[in-house]
Design an enzyme around this catalytic site. Structure first.
Site, PDB file in Angstrom:
ATOM      1  N   ASP A 136       0.883  -1.255  -0.015  1.00  0.00           N
ATOM      2  CA  ASP A 136      -0.090  -0.055   0.049  1.00  0.00           C
ATOM      3  C   ASP A 136       0.899   1.317  -0.015  1.00  0.00           C
ATOM      4  O   ASP A 136       0.680   2.293  -0.823  1.00  0.00           O
ATOM      5  CB  ASP A 136      -0.784  -0.164   1.276  1.00  0.00           C
ATOM      6  CG  ASP A 136      -0.322  -0.164   2.428  1.00  0.00           C
ATOM      7  OD1 ASP A 136       0.894  -0.461   2.735  1.00  0.00           O
ATOM      8  OD2 ASP A 136      -1.053  -0.339   3.423  1.00  0.00           O
ATOM      9  N   ASP A 162       6.830   4.302   3.702  1.00  0.00           N
ATOM     10  CA  ASP A 162       6.727   5.432   4.497  1.00  0.00           C
ATOM     11  C   ASP A 162       8.238   5.586   5.119  1.00  0.00           C
ATOM     12  O   ASP A 162       9.222   6.055   4.484  1.00  0.00           O
ATOM     13  CB  ASP A 162       5.716   5.103   5.748  1.00  0.00           C
ATOM     14  CG  ASP A 162       5.682   6.274   6.812  1.00  0.00           C
ATOM     15  OD1 ASP A 162       6.038   7.280   6.427  1.00  0.00           O
ATOM     16  OD2 ASP A 162       5.322   5.825   7.960  1.00  0.00           O
TER      17      ASP A 162
HETATM   18  P1  IMP Z   1       7.174   1.748   6.557  1.00  0.00           P
HETATM   19  O1  IMP Z   1       7.744   0.529   7.179  1.00  0.00           O
HETATM   20  O2  IMP Z   1       7.395   2.907   7.689  1.00  0.00           O
HETATM   21  O3  IMP Z   1       7.453   2.074   5.306  1.00  0.00           O
HETATM   22  O4  IMP Z   1       5.631   1.886   6.755  1.00  0.00           O
HETATM   23  C1  IMP Z   1       5.062   0.742   6.074  1.00  0.00           C
HETATM   24  C2  IMP Z   1       3.614   0.326   6.636  1.00  0.00           C
HETATM   25  O5  IMP Z   1       3.284   1.489   7.764  1.00  0.00           O
HETATM   26  C3  IMP Z   1       2.792   0.259   5.677  1.00  0.00           C
HETATM   27  O6  IMP Z   1       2.348  -0.856   5.018  1.00  0.00           O
HETATM   28  C4  IMP Z   1       1.152   0.746   6.561  1.00  0.00           C
HETATM   29  O7  IMP Z   1       0.765  -0.444   7.265  1.00  0.00           O
HETATM   30  C5  IMP Z   1       1.755   1.677   7.639  1.00  0.00           C
HETATM   31  N1  IMP Z   1       1.634   3.131   7.294  1.00  0.00           N
HETATM   32  C6  IMP Z   1       2.714   4.242   7.098  1.00  0.00           C
HETATM   33  N2  IMP Z   1       1.898   5.340   6.580  1.00  0.00           N
HETATM   34  C7  IMP Z   1       0.567   5.086   6.831  1.00  0.00           C
HETATM   35  C8  IMP Z   1      -0.531   5.899   6.825  1.00  0.00           C
HETATM   36  O8  IMP Z   1      -0.338   7.260   6.118  1.00  0.00           O
HETATM   37  N3  IMP Z   1      -1.370   5.316   6.853  1.00  0.00           N
HETATM   38  C9  IMP Z   1      -1.884   4.129   7.213  1.00  0.00           C
HETATM   39  N4  IMP Z   1      -0.835   3.339   7.351  1.00  0.00           N
HETATM   40  C10 IMP Z   1       0.559   3.605   7.111  1.00  0.00           C
HETATM   41 MG    MG Z   2      -0.985  -1.124   8.222  1.00  0.00          MG
END
Ligand code: IMP
Ligand code: MG
Length: 179
Positions: free
Chosen positions: A99, A102
């Site tokens: 999805d 981040d």
């Molecule tokens: P990362 O590991 O920080 O890149 O984050 C990835 C995961 O964090 C995604 O698969 C989401 O489950 C969650 N996430 C990050 N930002 C958002 C947001 O704005 N809304 C909802 N879920 C988020």
């Molecule tokens: Mg999530």
């Protein structure tokens, strides 16, 4: 309830148009290859369903269910695999679909996990990219939209496992959200 979602950041039309474009691009890039598309659940469930139907190639489909520990609005940095692939991807051309990217921690972790299974190639596709928040130097090979540093929900994305069924993407004011 509706006010909690605020104004759509991306409406259904924006999303479907961009998903179709990504699907066409993927079909061009993987023509003649043995493509396996892997959806990372739960967040990718809507995007994956629409994207796979926009790729006019005989692709194989598989899923990984992953989770970050905790229910916080930001990732805890620890990714856990709840359910792994059902088929062998050794020697296959794999496209992982998630999805959002981040901090990059989840994408980085999932890439390493899938690479350990020795695919012939591995690329990543995300619907949303929050570039400002990166902690790991990693980029998706295909990204739908760059978005600002706001917490978003809908079209698969959740806050505490809610709002995934919202058909568009909206900024959620976490302080206002009913938990
Ligand atoms: P990362 O590991 O920080 O890149 O984050 C990835 C995961 O964090 C995604 O698969 C989401 O489950 C969650 N996430 C990050 N930002 C958002 C947001 O704005 N809304 C909802 N879920 C988020
Ligand atoms: Mg999530």
């Amino acid at each position: 309830m509706e006010r909690l979602y605020g104004k759509p950041l991306l409406n259904q039309e924006d999303i479907h148009k961009r998903v179709r474009e990504l699907g066409h691009q993927i079909a061009v890039d993987y023509e003649g290859k043995d493509l396996v598309m892997i959806g990372i659940l739960k967040g990718a469930y809507n995007f994956f369903s629409d994207l796979t139907r926009a790729v006019m190639l005989p692709v194989r489909i598989d899923f990984v269910i992953a989770t970050s520990y905790g229910m916080a609005a930001t990732t805890s940095g620890i990714v856990r695999i709840i359910s792994d692939l059902t088929e062998d991807i050794t020697g296959k051309d794999v496209l992982m679909v998630d999805d959002i990217i981040d901090s990059g921690v989840t994408t980085d972790f999932m890439k390493k996990h899938l690479l350990s299974k020795r695919p012939s190639s591995l690329k990543t596709c995300v619907l949303l990219d929050k570039k400002e928040r990166r902690k790991v130097a990693i980029e998706a090979d295909y990204a739908g939209f760059s978005i600002p540093n706001k917490y978003v929900v809908g079209y698969g994305l959740d806050y505490q496992n809610k709002y995934r069924n919202l058909p568009y993407i909206a900024v959620l004011d976490v302080n206002e959200a009913q938990t």
